[in-house]
Design a protein around this motif. Structure first.
Motif, PDB file in Angstrom:
ATOM      1  N   ASN A 143      -8.365  -0.992  10.448  1.00 32.60           N
ATOM      2  CA  ASN A 143      -7.630  -1.339   9.213  1.00 32.60           C
ATOM      3  C   ASN A 143      -8.359  -1.964   8.363  1.00 32.60           C
ATOM      4  OD1 ASN A 143      -5.602  -1.871   7.336  1.00 32.60           O
ATOM      5  ND2 ASN A 143      -4.318  -2.902   8.738  1.00 32.60           N
ATOM      6  N   GLY A 144      -9.071  -1.301   7.297  1.00 27.00           N
ATOM      7  CA  GLY A 144     -10.006  -1.811   6.451  1.00 27.00           C
ATOM      8  C   GLY A 144     -10.599  -0.841   5.487  1.00 27.00           C
ATOM      9  N   LEU A 175       0.922  -1.193   0.056  1.00 30.03           N
ATOM     10  CA  LEU A 175       0.246  -0.144   0.240  1.00 30.03           C
ATOM     11  C   LEU A 175       0.831   1.260   0.062  1.00 30.03           C
ATOM     12  CD1 LEU A 175      -2.940   1.382   0.122  1.00 30.03           C
ATOM     13  CD2 LEU A 175      -2.625   1.329   2.651  1.00 30.03           C
ATOM     14  N   MET A 176       1.950   1.046   0.742  1.00 35.21           N
ATOM     15  CA  MET A 176       2.993   2.215   0.984  1.00 35.21           C
ATOM     16  C   MET A 176       3.444   2.661  -0.264  1.00 35.21           C
ATOM     17  SD  MET A 176       5.403   2.915   3.964  1.00 35.21           S
ATOM     18  CE  MET A 176       6.721   1.979   3.116  1.00 35.21           C
ATOM     19  N   ILE A 177       3.896   1.548  -1.042  1.00 33.67           N
ATOM     20  CA  ILE A 177       4.673   1.798  -2.188  1.00 33.67           C
ATOM     21  C   ILE A 177       3.603   2.305  -3.417  1.00 33.67           C
ATOM     22  CG2 ILE A 177       5.858   0.344  -4.150  1.00 33.67           C
ATOM     23  CD1 ILE A 177       7.175  -1.155  -1.809  1.00 33.67           C
ATOM     24  N   SER A 178       2.470   1.758  -3.140  1.00 30.47           N
ATOM     25  CA  SER A 178       1.530   2.448  -4.264  1.00 30.47           C
ATOM     26  C   SER A 178       1.291   3.697  -3.969  1.00 30.47           C
ATOM     27  CB  SER A 178       0.482   1.600  -4.461  1.00 30.47           C
ATOM     28  OG  SER A 178       0.049   1.232  -3.037  1.00 30.47           O
ATOM     29  N   LEU A 179       1.354   4.213  -2.659  1.00 28.19           N
ATOM     30  CA  LEU A 179       1.016   5.560  -2.440  1.00 28.19           C
ATOM     31  C   LEU A 179       2.150   6.348  -2.853  1.00 28.19           C
ATOM     32  CD1 LEU A 179      -0.209   5.638   1.209  1.00 28.19           C
ATOM     33  CD2 LEU A 179      -1.487   5.897  -0.904  1.00 28.19           C
ATOM     34  N   LEU A 180       3.382   5.806  -2.656  1.00 25.61           N
ATOM     35  CA  LEU A 180       4.656   6.606  -2.811  1.00 25.61           C
ATOM     36  C   LEU A 180       4.592   6.781  -4.339  1.00 25.61           C
ATOM     37  CD1 LEU A 180       7.105   7.305  -1.392  1.00 25.61           C
ATOM     38  CD2 LEU A 180       8.271   5.545  -2.106  1.00 25.61           C
ATOM     39  N   ALA A 181       4.215   5.720  -5.380  1.00 25.92           N
ATOM     40  CA  ALA A 181       4.508   5.767  -6.739  1.00 25.92           C
ATOM     41  C   ALA A 181       3.262   6.697  -7.134  1.00 25.92           C
ATOM     42  CB  ALA A 181       4.020   4.407  -7.120  1.00 25.92           C
ATOM     43  N   LEU A 201     -21.215  13.450  -3.481  1.00 28.91           N
ATOM     44  CA  LEU A 201     -21.929  12.199  -3.185  1.00 28.91           C
ATOM     45  C   LEU A 201     -21.201  11.077  -2.245  1.00 28.91           C
ATOM     46  CD1 LEU A 201     -24.423  10.827  -3.962  1.00 28.91           C
ATOM     47  CD2 LEU A 201     -23.255   9.809  -5.964  1.00 28.91           C
ATOM     48  N   VAL A 202     -20.038  10.652  -2.495  1.00 23.68           N
ATOM     49  CA  VAL A 202     -19.475   9.521  -1.723  1.00 23.68           C
ATOM     50  C   VAL A 202     -17.971   9.981  -1.374  1.00 23.68           C
ATOM     51  CG1 VAL A 202     -18.391   8.715  -3.954  1.00 23.68           C
ATOM     52  CG2 VAL A 202     -19.043   7.165  -2.058  1.00 23.68           C
ATOM     53  N   GLU A 203     -17.450   9.153  -0.428  1.00 21.38           N
ATOM     54  CA  GLU A 203     -16.205   9.381   0.132  1.00 21.38           C
ATOM     55  C   GLU A 203     -15.693   8.024   0.347  1.00 21.38           C
ATOM     56  OE1 GLU A 203     -15.938  12.053   3.473  1.00 21.38           O
ATOM     57  OE2 GLU A 203     -14.172  10.895   4.162  1.00 21.38           O
ATOM     58  N   VAL A 204     -14.618   7.444  -0.041  1.00 20.16           N
ATOM     59  CA  VAL A 204     -14.152   6.148   0.010  1.00 20.16           C
ATOM     60  C   VAL A 204     -13.009   6.178   0.920  1.00 20.16           C
ATOM     61  CG1 VAL A 204     -13.633   3.945  -1.057  1.00 20.16           C
ATOM     62  CG2 VAL A 204     -15.417   5.205  -1.919  1.00 20.16           C
ATOM     63  N   THR A 205     -12.641   5.520   1.825  1.00 22.82           N
ATOM     64  CA  THR A 205     -11.130   5.465   2.591  1.00 22.82           C
ATOM     65  C   THR A 205     -10.818   3.909   2.642  1.00 22.82           C
ATOM     66  OG1 THR A 205     -11.817   7.207   4.037  1.00 22.82           O
ATOM     67  CG2 THR A 205      -9.913   6.097   4.362  1.00 22.82           C
ATOM     68  N   VAL A 206      -9.418   3.588   1.898  1.00 19.05           N
ATOM     69  CA  VAL A 206      -8.940   2.524   2.356  1.00 19.05           C
ATOM     70  C   VAL A 206      -7.772   2.559   3.125  1.00 19.05           C
ATOM     71  CG1 VAL A 206      -9.838   1.631   0.154  1.00 19.05           C
ATOM     72  CG2 VAL A 206      -7.563   2.819   0.258  1.00 19.05           C
ATOM     73  N   GLY A 207      -7.471   1.377   3.986  1.00 22.31           N
ATOM     74  CA  GLY A 207      -6.372   1.606   4.847  1.00 22.31           C
ATOM     75  C   GLY A 207      -6.893   1.857   6.536  1.00 22.31           C
ATOM     76  N   ASN A 208      -6.303   2.679   6.980  1.00 21.52           N
ATOM     77  CA  ASN A 208      -6.520   2.731   8.431  1.00 21.52           C
ATOM     78  C   ASN A 208      -7.380   4.137   8.576  1.00 21.52           C
ATOM     79  OD1 ASN A 208      -3.092   1.878   8.482  1.00 21.52           O
ATOM     80  ND2 ASN A 208      -4.544   1.069  10.018  1.00 21.52           N
ATOM     81  N   PHE A 209      -8.296   4.092   9.579  1.00 16.74           N
ATOM     82  CA  PHE A 209      -9.001   5.225   9.694  1.00 16.74           C
ATOM     83  C   PHE A 209      -9.630   5.223  11.134  1.00 16.74           C
ATOM     84  CE2 PHE A 209     -11.781   1.902   7.890  1.00 16.74           C
ATOM     85  CZ  PHE A 209     -12.873   1.871   8.730  1.00 16.74           C
ATOM     86  N   LEU A 262      -1.777   4.092   7.670  1.00 22.61           N
ATOM     87  CA  LEU A 262      -1.629   4.340   6.071  1.00 22.61           C
ATOM     88  C   LEU A 262      -2.956   4.223   5.550  1.00 22.61           C
ATOM     89  CD1 LEU A 262       0.908   1.843   5.280  1.00 22.61           C
ATOM     90  CD2 LEU A 262       1.251   4.115   4.990  1.00 22.61           C
ATOM     91  N   TRP A 263      -3.218   5.526   4.782  1.00 21.15           N
ATOM     92  CA  TRP A 263      -4.777   5.476   4.091  1.00 21.15           C
ATOM     93  C   TRP A 263      -4.524   6.260   3.003  1.00 21.15           C
ATOM     94  CZ3 TRP A 263      -6.785  10.523   3.868  1.00 21.15           C
ATOM     95  CH2 TRP A 263      -6.051  11.362   4.432  1.00 21.15           C
ATOM     96  N   ALA A 264      -5.642   5.932   2.216  1.00 21.29           N
ATOM     97  CA  ALA A 264      -5.975   6.822   0.961  1.00 21.29           C
ATOM     98  C   ALA A 264      -7.275   6.957   0.705  1.00 21.29           C
ATOM     99  CB  ALA A 264      -5.421   6.032  -0.479  1.00 21.29           C
ATOM    100  N   SER A 265      -7.728   8.191   0.262  1.00 26.03           N
ATOM    101  CA  SER A 265      -9.307   8.293   0.184  1.00 26.03           C
ATOM    102  C   SER A 265      -9.591   9.221  -1.008  1.00 26.03           C
ATOM    103  CB  SER A 265      -9.900   9.075   1.488  1.00 26.03           C
ATOM    104  OG  SER A 265      -9.601  10.478   1.451  1.00 26.03           O
TER     105      SER A 265
END
Lengths: 557, 165
Positions: free
Chosen positions: A141-142, A4-10, A108-116, A100-103
């Protein structure tokens, strides 16, 4: 997690390299803090070489970064407890990226993956949060989806596992948490109601935990459901809020494996107008501990939050005996009045005088044996535990706090606060000091600030706590000199002059100083720290007992 | 070590990007009477905004807000500045916030951030933490801690923003 981190970094690199426009529109902000403590043996307050055990330094630190690019956001927090400072859970020791998270969000919508972190209503069945100064973090974590299908309506869905210090989730190592919440605000939703005199919002949530039953003795529910409903009604200067929560049977180490259902209710009624605020709060909690691992009874993996409703005090001696919710059962009430005597009146003087009165009391609930002949003990493991009349209050008082505060400005240079507190504290129940008598204490505080010039001020704080129980009487004195907005220097002493053990009549002295520029802050404290909330140099935090030198560096950008 | 390296790398990218001034993130919080409030609605018709994070258990925070309140009418007259005070009290004490605010006769807007969502989005570690936002919504300065008299320094910055010396 690394992926997840590497994709965020990318993604970060991509946006930085590929599209110049994205850089111009992107923002990054973050914060950083590290607390370093150097410990020294101090036999007088019970800290010896063996208690330090070679750990002469404790360091807690974190760095947090949030990247925003239009509707996309990503963030990470690095933490290092090497080793944890005194008073923190030893399981905190470690380092890594627990957050670690991305949103992505639109109207209309808010999606979060990772920690929240998330809270449903008042948190009675679901709340994840972190409290850095306490080392508490039960983040999910979800995944989380938030929908705004129409004005006034918010729908949330969550699922995942919870943080348990540094322990990675593996199949069946702890429970899974799933939940949904709906919040409906009628004034926002119904045309013509926007500025109505009556304001109403309704909410409902459901949370379920799955944990495999591997118990050799009991047949335990693997899916535990919890439900809650709430409303908030405002009319004129009045506001009424109530939330009720229910949980199916959930035998766990916290409730001694009884099959009783859980319930909680929290209600508050308030009235406020200019110069006057009154609030009455009531709550009842019965067998409502809700954790994502039924074997854990320590302060971790909580799915819900049962708020203690008593006043949270800000001075070291008024905060010396803080109440903690008893999740297995309690009934409490809290009443507070804030009043400002107007300017120009006899008692108000030229600047007005502030008054605050607060009363809170928490008692146990009444428990009866399930079978009339008393053949089954109350709370016996593997049984329904007990029956309890919803409205009956036990005579057993856990906590009572009656306090009164006056705030007064005398002239353009001098202002002050005086406070009196009368406390009853069941130390045996709250802190687990089995057999110790309840602490009955009187506490007095006087806090005066004198402005020498428009930027230089001297603050003096005197406190006393009188009690015949526990550690006996205390006195505390502090003087703080500040040069706004950058510098402070403070000296303080807390003296346990009435300790029944004359050997333990210690002084807890500290000298501290600090420098703040913009949001960068450096602070240095030398001396002994007794346990409690300490507010010095413009901020407050919770500290454990220690002796030595503490350095804090924090900044954000 | 690898993780630390990655963090540093991200930090570097962060530094390159900080040239871009931050604006307020959009987070859903609550008003004192329990209505939803989007932080993107924090604005003041092109005039500056002071945004201060506080809590009931934080004495210095309340001292700062008391000091703002005493000068607020004068500040508004001279510069049109608007103050928002965000309470980070959780459900232990959210019900006590409105009565305290009214009881103290604070004249500015007070908002509730009961699970710290706005606090985290703004990277607030310690309170009081006060931001100054210019008329176009950019964060121009921020400060943690409050010492008596610091409000004057802040107000000098507000005056500069509206072109008054």
């Amino acid at each position: 997690m690394r992926k997840l981190m590497i994709s965020l970094l990318a993604l970060l690199l991509f946006s930085a390299v590929e599209a110049q426009d994205f850089i111009n529109n992107a923002t990054v902000n973050g914060s950083f803090q590290t607390d370093v403590q150097f410990y020294r043996p101090d036999a007088a307050i019970g800290i010896t070489d063996s208690t330090i055990a070679g750990r002469k330094v404790g360091i807690n630190g974190f760095g947090n970064i949030i990247y925003t690019l239009g509707k996309f956001k990503a963030g990470m927090r690095y933490e290092a407890f090497l080793g944890p400072m005194a008073g923190f859970d030893p399981r905190q020791e470690g380092n890594g990226f627990p957050y670690l998270w991305a949103s992505y969000s639109t109207d209309l919508v808010e999606v979060t993956v990772g920690n929240f972190y998330e809270q449903f209503g008042n948190g009675l069945i679901f709340r994840t949060y972190e409290e850095w100064t306490l080392g508490y973090d039960n983040s999910m974590n979800g995944m989380r989806v938030v929908l705004y299908p129409m004005k006034g309506l918010t729908l949330k869905g969550i699922y995942g596992t919870q943080r348990f210090f540094w322990q990675k989730y593996e199949r069946n190592s702890r429970g899974l948490v799933r939940g949904a919440d709906a919040d409906f605000n009628l004034n926002d939703a119904i045309t013509g109601w926007e500025s109505a005199g009556v304001r109403l919002s309704l909410g409902a949530s459901a949370v379920s935990k799955y944990q495999r039953d591997a118990d050799p003795i009991y047949n335990l529910p693997e899916n535990v459901g919890a439900f809650s409903g709430r409303f908030n009604l405002g009319a004129g200067n009045f506001n009424l809020m109530t939330e009720y929560a229910y949980k199916i049977n959930d035998p766990s180490s916290s409730n001694n494996f009884i099959y009783q259902e859980g319930q909680a209710i929290l209600s508050s009624l308030s009235y406020s107008q200019k110069g006057l605020g009154v609030v009455l709060q009531l709550k009842r909690v019965d067998n409502m501990s809700f954790k994502s691992d039924r074997a854990v009874s320590s302060n971790a993996l909580d799915i819900n939050f049962l708020p203690p409703i008593n006043r949270i005090h800000a001075y070291s001696l008024t905060a010396k005996y803080p109440y903690a919710t008893q999740p297995n059962g309690e009934m409490g009430l809290q009443f507070q009045v804030n009043y400002k005597i107007p300017k120009g009146s006899l008692l108000g003087g030229k600047y007005g005088t502030g008054l605050a009165l607060n009363y809170s009391q928490v008692n146990d609930i009444v428990r009866n044996a399930i079978v009339d002949d008393n053949s089954t003990l109350i709370g016996a493991a593997g049984t329904l535990g007990y029956t309890s009349d919803f409205f009956k209050v036990s005579k057993h008082i856990f906590f009572r706090d009656i306090n009164f505060e006056i705030e007064k400005r005398f002239n353009s240079k001098l202002k002050g606060t005086v406070q009196y507190m009368n406390l009853l504290y069941d130390i045996a129940t709250i802190e687990g000091h089995t057999g110790d008598p309840a602490v009955e204490a009187h506490v007095g505080v006087a806090d005066f600030t004198y402005r020498l010039t428009s930027r230089n001020a001297l603050r003096v704080e005197a406190q006393a706590l009188w009690t015949k129980q526990d550690e006996g009487d205390w006195a505390a004195l502090m003087a703080e000199y500040t040069i706004a907005p950058k510098w402070f220097l403070a000296v303080a002493d807390q003296y346990n002059y009435g300790n029944p053990d004359t050997e333990m009549r210690n002084h807890y002295y500290t000298v501290s100083g600090g420098y703040t520029r913009e949001s960068t802050r450096l602070a240095l404290t030398f001396g002994r720290q007794s346990e409690g909330v300490v507010c010095v140099g413009g901020v407050c935090r919770q500290v454990p007992a220690s002796s030595g030198l503490t350095l804090t560096i924090s900044t954000n950008f | 070590m690898k993780k630390l390296f990655l963090l540093l790398l991200v930090g570097f990218i962060g530094l390159q990007l900080t040239a871009q001034e931050s604006t307020l993130p959009k987070v859903m919080i609550k008003t004192l009477d329990g209505q939803s409030f989007s932080t993107s609605d924090i604005s003041n018709d092109g005039k500056p905004v002071i945004l201060s994070f506080w809590a009931l258990w934080c004495k210095p925070c309340q001292k700062e807000l008391d000091a703002f309140n005493e000068l607020y009418a004068e500040w508004q007259n001279e510069t049109g500045v608007k103050i928002y005070a965000v309470s980070i009290d959780d459900s232990r004490s959210t019900a006590r916030v409105a009565p305290l605010v009214k009881g103290k006769s604070w004249e500015f807007e007070v908002l509730l951030d009961p699970n710290g969502d706005f606090k985290r989005a703004m990277n607030v570690n310690m309170i009081p933490h006060t931001f100054l936002i210019d008329g176009s919504g950019k964060i121009v300065s921020q400060h943690t801690a409050y010492f008596d008299g610091a409000e004057h320094e802040l107000y000098e910055k507000v005056k500069k923003l509206v072109g008054k010396k």
